[in-house]
Design an enzyme around this catalytic site. Structure first.
Site, PDB file in Angstrom:
ATOM      1  N   GLY A  52      -1.480  -5.661   8.506  1.00  0.00           N
ATOM      2  CA  GLY A  52      -0.869  -7.059   8.499  1.00  0.00           C
ATOM      3  C   GLY A  52       0.782  -6.990   9.069  1.00  0.00           C
ATOM      4  N   TYR A  53       1.084  -5.739   9.369  1.00  0.00           N
ATOM      5  CA  TYR A  53       2.434  -5.733   9.896  1.00  0.00           C
ATOM      6  C   TYR A  53       2.682  -5.818  11.466  1.00  0.00           C
ATOM      7  CZ  TYR A  53       3.788  -2.822   5.797  1.00  0.00           C
ATOM      8  OH  TYR A  53       3.806  -2.539   4.327  1.00  0.00           O
ATOM      9  N   ALA A  54       3.338  -7.095  11.555  1.00  0.00           N
ATOM     10  CA  ALA A  54       3.419  -7.394  13.156  1.00  0.00           C
ATOM     11  C   ALA A  54       2.049  -7.875  13.980  1.00  0.00           C
ATOM     12  CB  ALA A  54       4.148  -6.647  13.829  1.00  0.00           C
ATOM     13  N   ASP A  55       0.954  -8.396  12.896  1.00  0.00           N
ATOM     14  CA  ASP A  55      -0.372  -8.581  13.409  1.00  0.00           C
ATOM     15  C   ASP A  55      -1.084  -7.431  14.011  1.00  0.00           C
ATOM     16  OD1 ASP A  55       0.229 -11.339  12.673  1.00  0.00           O
ATOM     17  OD2 ASP A  55       0.792 -11.900  14.442  1.00  0.00           O
ATOM     18  N   GLY A  56      -0.689  -6.167  13.635  1.00  0.00           N
ATOM     19  CA  GLY A  56      -1.069  -5.142  14.016  1.00  0.00           C
ATOM     20  C   GLY A  56      -0.443  -4.187  15.014  1.00  0.00           C
TER      21      GLY A  56
END
Length: 315
Positions: A52-56
């Site tokens: 979920g960090y920066a949408d992958g």
């Protein structure tokens, strides 16, 4: 850097972990590379990311550096699943389908066939706990995860999940929990820490500097180039700047002055050496910020100062 066992497991990691939440968003590939080099040179091994960090994008950037900056077998690679963004909104899915699809995507982005620690990012009432935990078992038995843990679980949730995994031989035991923990956020000591102690889990504190507040940079106002100046982050900083919070920040600053350390080093040393803590997860936007944090590696907070900080930060 000291290597510590994760709870009662055989997994060992460095006493500080490198957090990558800002990678691919606020931290570009050059800064990320410099951070990973500095971390490796300091003896660090644990690198933590999440789907979920920066949408992958965080995983993607980290994956591009593995094998270049650090060999795969030199890194204890940890990631999390269960949170994603679809149609611009935050989605939580801890179902078997959601978690395994997330794991496969994480492995592709990271460029590896397994992670060393796979963590459920958050509790969800939408999926039966047994289904979520059986998915962790499957990830371990199929070789895609070496160890498993949880993140952001309350004390009773931690106890329930860890007890379920210990109840039947052959299940993958939980080895860790990742929770918010700092001098300004000690609530986990009431429930999560006792649960972790009873069930053999190591603790990875996230936000050990309380969003940068414990560095002292907000003592006289909000710097224009800080995250606290951003509308999406200001509320989190402001929540710590009440009378109690300011008193704790000032106590940390006084301790730092007396020791000749930075406030950042005092706050990190305190949480790093709390009972059951394996490694605080230290995130930084720049390599310079990370280098400053790494200065704590060879420092130990005197017992009398640690005790004084315990007193001033107690609720």
């Amino acid at each position: 850097m000291q290597q510590r066992a994760v709870g009662e497991s055989g997994l060992k990691v460095s006493s500080l972990g490198l957090g990558t939440m800002t990678w691919g968003r606020d931290t570009d590939e050059h800064e990320a590379r410099d951070q990973l080099i500095a971390f490796a040179e300091a003896g660090g091994t644990l690198v933590d990311t999440a789907a979920g960090y920066a949408d992958g994008a965080s995983e993607q950037l980290l994956g591009s550096l593995i094998g270049d900056v650090m060999a795969r077998d030199e890194i204890v690679l940890a990631t999390k699943a269960g949170i994603s963004r679809r149609s611009g909104s935050r989605q939580v899915d801890t179902s078997r389908r959601g978690l395994l699809d997330g794991l496969e995507a994480s492995l592709r982005r990271l460029g590896t066939d397994h992670v060393d620690l796979w963590q459920v990012h958050v509790w969800s009432d939408e999926t039966p706990l047994e289904e979520t935990l059986a998915t962790l078992d499957h990830a371990v038995t199929t070789g895609r995860a070496r160890y498993v843990g949880i993140s952001n679980y309350a004390g009773w949730q931690t106890a329930q999940a860890a007890t379920w995994q210990r109840a039947v031989p052959g299940r993958a035991r939980l080895v860790s929990t990742q929770v918010q923990y700092s001098l300004l956020a000690r609530e986990v000591e009431y429930d999560v820490v006792p649960a972790a102690e009873a069930l053999g889990l190591g603790i990875f504190p996230w936000s050990p500097l309380a969003g940068g507040v414990l560095t002292g940079k907000y003592r006289t106002g909000t710097p224009s180039d800080s995250r606290g100046a951003r509308s999406d982050f200001a509320g989190r900083v402001d929540a710590y700047l009440d009378e109690r919070g300011r008193g704790i920040v000032e106590a940390v600053a006084r301790a730092a002055d007396g020791l000749g350390w930075t406030a950042q080093q005092v706050a990190l040393a305190w949480v790093r050496d709390r009972p059951l803590v394996t490694a605080p997860i230290v995130g930084a936007r720049t390599a310079a910020q990370l280098q400053s944090a790494l200065g704590v590696v060879d420092l130990t907070l005197p017992a009398e100062i640690a005790s004084a900080l315990d007193d001033v930060s107690a609720d």
